[in-house]
Design a protein around this motif. Structure first.
Motif, PDB file in Angstrom:
ATOM      1  N   ALA A 113       0.841  -1.203   0.000  1.00 34.97           N
ATOM      2  CA  ALA A 113       0.000   0.000   0.000  1.00 34.97           C
ATOM      3  C   ALA A 113       0.877   1.255   0.000  1.00 34.97           C
ATOM      4  N   ARG A 114       1.964   1.230   0.763  1.00 36.17           N
ATOM      5  CA  ARG A 114       2.880   2.370   0.787  1.00 36.17           C
ATOM      6  C   ARG A 114       3.519   2.572  -0.590  1.00 36.17           C
ATOM      7  N   ALA A 115       3.932   1.474  -1.223  1.00 32.00           N
ATOM      8  CA  ALA A 115       4.549   1.577  -2.548  1.00 32.00           C
ATOM      9  C   ALA A 115       3.565   2.141  -3.572  1.00 32.00           C
ATOM     10  N   LYS A 119       3.254   6.141  -6.003  1.00 30.79           N
ATOM     11  CA  LYS A 119       3.078   6.271  -7.446  1.00 30.79           C
ATOM     12  C   LYS A 119       2.083   7.367  -7.808  1.00 30.79           C
ATOM     13  N   ILE A 120       1.127   7.618  -6.931  1.00 26.80           N
ATOM     14  CA  ILE A 120       0.094   8.610  -7.196  1.00 26.80           C
ATOM     15  C   ILE A 120      -0.203   9.389  -5.917  1.00 26.80           C
ATOM     16  N   THR A 121      -0.801  10.551  -6.079  1.00 33.35           N
ATOM     17  CA  THR A 121      -1.183  11.359  -4.931  1.00 33.35           C
ATOM     18  C   THR A 121      -2.582  10.956  -4.479  1.00 33.35           C
ATOM     19  N   LEU A 122      -2.684  10.450  -3.261  1.00 28.70           N
ATOM     20  CA  LEU A 122      -3.955   9.988  -2.728  1.00 28.70           C
ATOM     21  C   LEU A 122      -4.389  10.911  -1.591  1.00 28.70           C
ATOM     22  N   GLN A 223     -11.246   2.391  -3.229  1.00 27.16           N
ATOM     23  CA  GLN A 223     -12.183   3.408  -3.697  1.00 27.16           C
ATOM     24  C   GLN A 223     -11.461   4.707  -4.051  1.00 27.16           C
ATOM     25  N   ILE A 224     -10.512   5.110  -3.213  1.00 22.77           N
ATOM     26  CA  ILE A 224      -9.813   6.376  -3.466  1.00 22.77           C
ATOM     27  C   ILE A 224      -8.887   6.254  -4.667  1.00 22.77           C
ATOM     28  N   VAL A 229      -7.358   7.545 -10.225  1.00 19.85           N
ATOM     29  CA  VAL A 229      -6.753   7.077 -11.487  1.00 19.85           C
ATOM     30  C   VAL A 229      -7.594   5.994 -12.157  1.00 19.85           C
ATOM     31  N   GLY A 230      -8.866   5.929 -11.831  1.00 21.41           N
ATOM     32  CA  GLY A 230      -9.730   4.920 -12.425  1.00 21.41           C
ATOM     33  C   GLY A 230      -9.789   5.000 -13.939  1.00 21.41           C
TER      34      GLY A 230
END
Length: 323
Positions: A113-115, A119-122, A223-224, A229-230
């Motif tokens: 999950a950390r990795a 990769k993206i801003t959550l 969900q987030i 990035v869906g």
């Protein structure tokens, strides 16, 4: 791999014509080029998280199932008699194994999950992690437990039974504080958790409570991620699906034209290689060689939605379909 501003298939999004042309040129190379899509890493990371979550939840469910069996055996099956010592040992070894899988997969979820978050801003990710895990004594204890079972010692849980006239009988598998040889090296919150359980840690309760916590977090995380990035992931899946469909269509065209029709073979004799017993029963219940029956066979086998009008007519011919 191409740089972020250049791909072998050209600028994103890739058109259907572009994808089809790439497949006709080289199916294997086309897939390699599609895998340059930035959505690929996100899809594969989410798939990996889902797989590890399945292992984690599976170990928790098995622990609970074995605990139910143990309880029945302990209270009604004379489990502690000498002639059943091997059965008791088997229970303890199974709980030991499941504890190993549970703690290991729990921390793998944390790492993956950390990795993914890097990769993206959550939005709210750091706050959620801090609240759910970083400052949670239960999580920090499991984190230390994972270090124990991976690097130091594989703890062997002990059992604790209660039975009395005025209370319901219980069966628990426990970790005792004296077993935790690294306790002095645990972080403060993990030590706090142990201090809160001076009479031992009920592993069944620990696993149930922590599993609920993890499940809620990963439901939110999926969900987030899909919200952020869906569209990118969906576009990658569109491309891979199109590549697979074109390749599959070419394959089935060859099979039905050259092997079945030219070879004068009956495709019905091969259905058991592609359909389950239940699907075969369903298909055989339909009018034999009817287009309705053949359409259902296509629907079941065509996993990539490769069958277009032209290929469907060839399949009808191969099955000698009635009008």
């Amino acid at each position: 791999m191409s740089s972020s501003d250049h791909y072998n298939l050209g600028p994103l999004p890739w058109s259907d014509d572009n994808l089809v042309a790439a497949v006709w040129k080289s199916p294997s190379q086309a897939q390699e080029w599609v895998d340059e899509h930035p959505g690929r890493v996100l899809v594969t990371r989410l798939e990996s998280l889902k797989a590890v979550l399945g292992i984690f939840e599976g170990s928790a469910e098995q622990f609970s199932e074995y605990l139910v069996r143990f309880h029945a055996d302990a209270h009604k099956g004379h489990l502690f008699r000498r002639n059943r010592r091997s059965d008791l040992d088997a229970y303890e070894q199974q709980f030991q194994k499941l504890l190993y899988v549970f703690a290991s997969s729990a921390m793998t979820l944390v790492d993956q999950a950390r990795a993914l978050s890097q990769k993206i801003t959550l939005p709210e990710y750091e706050a959620r992690v801090r609240e759910a895990f970083a400052t949670n004594p239960r999580h920090r204890f499991i984190q230390e437990l994972r270090v124990d079972v991976i690097h130091v010692t594989l703890h062997r849980p002990g059992w604790l039974l209660t039975s009395g006239r005025d209370e319901e009988s219980t069966s628990k598998f426990m970790l005792w504080p004296k077993q935790l040889t690294r306790l002095s090296e645990y972080n403060a919150q993990a030590r706090q958790f142990v201090d809160e359980h001076p009479k031992g840690i009920d592993l069944g309760r620990l696993i149930v409570d922590y599993s609920v916590h993890v499940r809620e977090f990963h439901k939110w995380l999926r969900q987030i991620v899909e919200g952020v990035v869906g569209d990118m992931m969906a576009d990658y899946q569109r491309c891979t699906k199109r590549i697979a469909a074109v390749s599959s269509r070419s394959f089935w065209n060859l099979i039905f034209q050259q092997v079945v029709i030219d070879g004068k073979r009956d495709p019905y004799t091969y259905l058991d290689q592609y359909l389950t017993e239940g699907e075969l029963a369903e298909v055989n219940a339909l009018p034999h060689r009817s287009r309705r029956q053949i359409d259902r066979i296509i629907e079941l086998v065509d996993e990539h939605e490769a069958c277009d009008h032209e290929l469907r007519q060839i399949i009808y011919k191969a099955f000698c379909a009635s009008a």
